[in-house]
Design a protein around this motif. Sequence first.
Motif, PDB file in Angstrom:
ATOM      1  N   GLY A 336      40.644  23.018  45.179  1.00 33.81           N
ATOM      2  CA  GLY A 336      39.558  23.951  44.904  1.00 33.81           C
ATOM      3  C   GLY A 336      38.479  23.944  45.961  1.00 33.81           C
ATOM      4  N   LYS A 337      38.467  22.930  46.847  1.00 34.10           N
ATOM      5  CA  LYS A 337      37.453  22.839  47.894  1.00 34.10           C
ATOM      6  C   LYS A 337      38.032  23.294  49.235  1.00 34.10           C
ATOM      7  CE  LYS A 337      34.758  19.067  45.875  1.00 34.10           C
ATOM      8  NZ  LYS A 337      34.222  17.705  46.084  1.00 34.10           N
ATOM      9  N   PRO A 338      37.210  23.930  50.085  1.00 36.97           N
ATOM     10  CA  PRO A 338      37.692  24.383  51.400  1.00 36.97           C
ATOM     11  C   PRO A 338      38.276  23.260  52.247  1.00 36.97           C
ATOM     12  CG  PRO A 338      35.569  25.363  50.903  1.00 36.97           C
ATOM     13  CD  PRO A 338      35.812  24.361  49.834  1.00 36.97           C
ATOM     14  N   SER A 339      37.665  22.066  52.176  1.00 38.94           N
ATOM     15  CA  SER A 339      38.139  20.961  53.011  1.00 38.94           C
ATOM     16  C   SER A 339      39.571  20.565  52.648  1.00 38.94           C
ATOM     17  CB  SER A 339      37.214  19.752  52.865  1.00 38.94           C
ATOM     18  OG  SER A 339      37.145  19.334  51.508  1.00 38.94           O
ATOM     19  N   SER A 340      39.890  20.528  51.334  1.00 31.90           N
ATOM     20  CA  SER A 340      41.237  20.172  50.898  1.00 31.90           C
ATOM     21  C   SER A 340      42.249  21.226  51.319  1.00 31.90           C
ATOM     22  CB  SER A 340      41.266  19.992  49.373  1.00 31.90           C
ATOM     23  OG  SER A 340      40.364  19.004  48.955  1.00 31.90           O
ATOM     24  N   LEU A 341      41.880  22.495  51.133  1.00 29.77           N
ATOM     25  CA  LEU A 341      42.790  23.579  51.517  1.00 29.77           C
ATOM     26  C   LEU A 341      43.024  23.595  53.024  1.00 29.77           C
ATOM     27  CD1 LEU A 341      41.948  26.694  49.322  1.00 29.77           C
ATOM     28  CD2 LEU A 341      44.209  25.735  49.732  1.00 29.77           C
ATOM     29  N   SER A 395      45.407  32.112  52.655  1.00 29.07           N
ATOM     30  CA  SER A 395      44.767  33.098  51.778  1.00 29.07           C
ATOM     31  C   SER A 395      43.786  32.423  50.831  1.00 29.07           C
ATOM     32  CB  SER A 395      45.834  33.844  50.958  1.00 29.07           C
ATOM     33  OG  SER A 395      46.756  34.490  51.782  1.00 29.07           O
ATOM     34  N   GLY A 396      44.196  31.266  50.293  1.00 25.71           N
ATOM     35  CA  GLY A 396      43.297  30.530  49.411  1.00 25.71           C
ATOM     36  C   GLY A 396      42.041  30.077  50.134  1.00 25.71           C
ATOM     37  N   LEU A 397      42.191  29.604  51.376  1.00 26.10           N
ATOM     38  CA  LEU A 397      41.033  29.180  52.167  1.00 26.10           C
ATOM     39  C   LEU A 397      40.098  30.347  52.438  1.00 26.10           C
ATOM     40  CD1 LEU A 397      39.700  26.859  53.722  1.00 26.10           C
ATOM     41  CD2 LEU A 397      41.112  27.467  55.701  1.00 26.10           C
ATOM     42  N   HIS A 398      40.667  31.500  52.761  1.00 28.13           N
ATOM     43  CA  HIS A 398      39.866  32.709  52.989  1.00 28.13           C
ATOM     44  C   HIS A 398      39.064  33.057  51.738  1.00 28.13           C
ATOM     45  CE1 HIS A 398      38.892  36.820  54.345  1.00 28.13           C
ATOM     46  NE2 HIS A 398      39.218  37.185  53.111  1.00 28.13           N
ATOM     47  N   SER A 399      39.700  32.970  50.571  1.00 32.31           N
ATOM     48  CA  SER A 399      39.036  33.310  49.314  1.00 32.31           C
ATOM     49  C   SER A 399      37.964  32.294  48.948  1.00 32.31           C
ATOM     50  CB  SER A 399      40.089  33.395  48.200  1.00 32.31           C
ATOM     51  OG  SER A 399      39.491  33.659  46.961  1.00 32.31           O
ATOM     52  N   VAL A 400      38.271  31.007  49.111  1.00 27.95           N
ATOM     53  CA  VAL A 400      37.319  29.951  48.738  1.00 27.95           C
ATOM     54  C   VAL A 400      36.078  30.005  49.632  1.00 27.95           C
ATOM     55  CG1 VAL A 400      36.973  27.453  48.669  1.00 27.95           C
ATOM     56  CG2 VAL A 400      39.056  28.434  47.730  1.00 27.95           C
ATOM     57  N   ILE A 401      36.262  30.278  50.916  1.00 24.38           N
ATOM     58  CA  ILE A 401      35.108  30.388  51.818  1.00 24.38           C
ATOM     59  C   ILE A 401      34.208  31.540  51.371  1.00 24.38           C
ATOM     60  CG2 ILE A 401      34.389  30.951  54.178  1.00 24.38           C
ATOM     61  CD1 ILE A 401      36.901  29.498  55.142  1.00 24.38           C
ATOM     62  N   GLY A 402      34.823  32.631  50.941  1.00 23.10           N
ATOM     63  CA  GLY A 402      34.049  33.781  50.472  1.00 23.10           C
ATOM     64  C   GLY A 402      33.250  33.482  49.217  1.00 23.10           C
ATOM     65  N   GLN A 403      33.739  32.533  48.399  1.00 22.12           N
ATOM     66  CA  GLN A 403      33.036  32.187  47.160  1.00 22.12           C
ATOM     67  C   GLN A 403      31.996  31.089  47.362  1.00 22.12           C
ATOM     68  OE1 GLN A 403      36.235  31.088  44.565  1.00 22.12           O
ATOM     69  NE2 GLN A 403      37.145  33.137  44.567  1.00 22.12           N
ATOM     70  N   SER A 404      31.974  30.461  48.534  1.00 15.69           N
ATOM     71  CA  SER A 404      31.032  29.371  48.796  1.00 15.69           C
ATOM     72  C   SER A 404      29.736  29.939  49.376  1.00 15.69           C
ATOM     73  CB  SER A 404      31.643  28.371  49.778  1.00 15.69           C
ATOM     74  OG  SER A 404      32.880  27.887  49.282  1.00 15.69           O
ATOM     75  N   ASP A 405      28.623  29.442  48.890  1.00 18.04           N
ATOM     76  CA  ASP A 405      27.341  29.938  49.404  1.00 18.04           C
ATOM     77  C   ASP A 405      26.955  29.211  50.699  1.00 18.04           C
ATOM     78  OD1 ASP A 405      26.610  27.444  48.549  1.00 18.04           O
ATOM     79  OD2 ASP A 405      25.498  28.146  46.794  1.00 18.04           O
ATOM     80  N   HIS A 406      25.899  29.696  51.321  1.00 15.58           N
ATOM     81  CA  HIS A 406      25.461  29.158  52.616  1.00 15.58           C
ATOM     82  C   HIS A 406      25.054  27.685  52.507  1.00 15.58           C
ATOM     83  CE1 HIS A 406      23.592  28.678  56.461  1.00 15.58           C
ATOM     84  NE2 HIS A 406      22.368  28.579  55.947  1.00 15.58           N
ATOM     85  N   GLU A 407      24.459  27.323  51.366  1.00 17.72           N
ATOM     86  CA  GLU A 407      24.008  25.945  51.203  1.00 17.72           C
ATOM     87  C   GLU A 407      25.159  24.956  51.269  1.00 17.72           C
ATOM     88  OE1 GLU A 407      22.941  28.491  49.435  1.00 17.72           O
ATOM     89  OE2 GLU A 407      20.870  28.535  50.183  1.00 17.72           O
ATOM     90  N   TYR A 408      26.326  25.384  50.780  1.00 20.63           N
ATOM     91  CA  TYR A 408      27.483  24.476  50.824  1.00 20.63           C
ATOM     92  C   TYR A 408      27.806  24.095  52.263  1.00 20.63           C
ATOM     93  CZ  TYR A 408      32.317  22.887  50.626  1.00 20.63           C
ATOM     94  OH  TYR A 408      33.464  22.156  50.780  1.00 20.63           O
ATOM     95  N   TRP A 409      27.806  25.086  53.156  1.00 19.26           N
ATOM     96  CA  TRP A 409      28.207  24.826  54.546  1.00 19.26           C
ATOM     97  C   TRP A 409      27.120  24.081  55.325  1.00 19.26           C
ATOM     98  CZ3 TRP A 409      33.099  25.247  55.105  1.00 19.26           C
ATOM     99  CH2 TRP A 409      33.797  26.174  54.343  1.00 19.26           C
TER     100      TRP A 409
END
Length: 608
Positions: A336-341, A395-409
Amino acid sequence: LVQSCLKLLTALIKNENFTLSSEQLKMLIQFPMFVDLESDSSAVSLSLLKAIVKEKLQVPKMYAIADKVSRLMITHQDESIRKICGEILVGLLVNYDFLRGDNEKRLEGHFNFLLKNLSYEHSTGRKSVVCVLQKLIAELSKPNLGKQSKPNLDKQQSENLFVGLVHRLAAENDKEVLSKICDVIKLLIGCISNHHSSLELCLGWYKQEKSQAKAAQVLGLFIEVKKDPFPKHIRSKVLQEAKTILESAVKLQNTVEEGSIPYWKEAYYTLVMIEKMLKQSPGICFHKNLEDVWEMVFKLLLHGHEWLQTITCRLLNYYFKKLAESPKQVAGSLLGKPSSLFMVAASLCFQLKLKVHRSTVVSKKNDATAEQGKKDDSAATEEDIVTENIVFAVSGLHSVIGQSDHEYWSSLDNDEQAKFLEAFLGFDSGKVRSTFLALTTSGNLSSEKCQDDVRNVLIGSLLKRMGKLAFDVDSLQMRIVFNVYKEFASRLNQEECRLYAFRILLPLYKVCEGYTGKVISDELKQLAEEVRDSIRDKSLGVQMFVQVYSDIKKSLEAKRYKRKREEKLMAVVNPERNAKRKLKLASKNKANKKRKILSNKMDRWSRS
C-alpha cells in the motif's frame, strides 16, 4: 516355430471360449523357458506367463517365479520386458494368497525388496519399481467385494512405504521418476484412512534442518490430496517454520554462485507448499499470520536462483490479482506504500535482466511437486506472468503516488528513504537517486507539481531502465518490455501518458526506424509498430504523439552529431585509439552482414 506355438497358447488362454484345466496349466508352467527366466527372457514367453498368472494357478512354483520376475523387472534393458514383468509381479502379489500358513511374510518381503531397489543405480529400474508400487497400492487399497480374498495394506506396511518413498523423494534426481514418486505418495496419502500420524511425522521432519526440503514437498502433497489437511493450530506451526526458513534464505541470497546458494531448495519447496495452500484456501491470503511470509516473498524476488525467481513471480502475481479483486484491501496491504511498490517494481526489473531464454510454460517440470495442481494455469507462460507483474507494480505505483499528498513526500521517514535507496541501488545510477532525494526533501513545490515530478523520477526511471534492458539482453526482454508499455499506456489518460511518452516511445522509435545498432527480427519490429500505433490512437492522441516523436528524432540526431564530432576529434588527438575503434566496427559490421545473409538463406529454404 516355438515362438508361434507360444503365441497360440497365449491366445488360447486369453480366449474366454476356451479353458485349460489346472493340470494343463501346471504342465505349461514347467516349460524350460520359465526355469531360467533371467538368462532367457523374451516378450513372447513372458506374455504366456502373464496369461497363466491371470488364471490364478495356485502352485508353489509361482513364488519362485515372482522372485525372478521382480529382479528381471528392474535389471532388464528392454522397456517392454520390464513392463510385462511388472504386470506379472502385480498379478502375483494381488491375486495369489500370500497370507496363509508359512507364506505370511511373503508380501512384506516383496515390499521391502521394492523399497530397497528405489535406490537402484539406473533410473529405468527405479521407474519400474515406482510403477509397480503405484499399481500395487491402487489394487490393494480396493475393498474385497468378491469371494476371492486378497491381501490388503495394513497400517505398518503403509507407514513403511510412506517413509521409504519420502526418503527417495529427497535423493531422486531424475525428473520422470520424481514425478512418479510424487504420484505414488499422493495415492498412498489418499488410501491412508488416518493420516495424522504421517502428517505429524512430516511436521517433525520440517523442523529438522537437513530434511526441511523433502518435508515441504510432502506437506504440499498432503494439501493436494486432503481437502483440509491442516487444522488451524497445525497451519500456524507450518507457517511459523516457513517464515524461519524464508528468513534464512533471504539473509543468504547474495551468495555469488547459483549452485552454492544455501537454503534455496528449502525456500523453494516451502513457497510451492504455500502456493498450494493459497489455492486451496484463498481466504487466508491477507491473514496476519501470512504477512511475514509475503514480506519474505517480495524480498526473494532478488534471489539469484532461477527456481525461486519463478515461484516468487507466480506468488506475486497471485497477490496482485487478489488485490485487484478486493480494492479495499490495497490501502492496508503490504504494497500500500509507494516505497514497497517501487521496491517490488525494481526487483522485477532485476529479474527481467536475468531471464534469458526462459519463455517456457510456468508449469514445466522443474520439479514434480511444482507440477502438481497447475492444470488450470498450463496456458500461462512465465513471460505472461512477468509482464502482468510489472504492469501491476508500475500502474499501482502511479496510482499510489497520485493519492499521496505533498506532505508525505517532503517528510519521508528513515525507513521509507532506506527502501527507496535500496531499490535504486539495484538498478539505477546515483543521478536519479540524488534527484529523488532532493525532490522529496524540498518544501517549496505545489502538491500537483510534486506528484508529477515524483512520478517522472520513480516511474520514469523504471520505464527508462526497461527500455535499456530491451536492447541490452535478449529478444524475450524486448517483447516483455513492449507489452508492458502497451498495457501500462492503455491504463493512462492523455495527460498522464504525456508524462511518460518520451521514455516509452524512445525504444519503440529506435526499433521502428532502425536505429538499434543490432539485428532486430521482423516479429519484434511488427510488435513495436503495433505498440506505437496503439499508444498513438488510444492513449496519447495524434497531435501529442507527433510532437513527442519529433522531439525523440531531434534528440537522437543531436546525439549522433555529437558522437561523430567526438570521433573526428579522436582521429586527430588519439589516432591509435581511433584505428582500434574502426577495426572493432568493421568486425561488428562483418558479423552482422554474415548473420543477415544466413537469415535470408534460411528464409528461402523455409519457403521452398
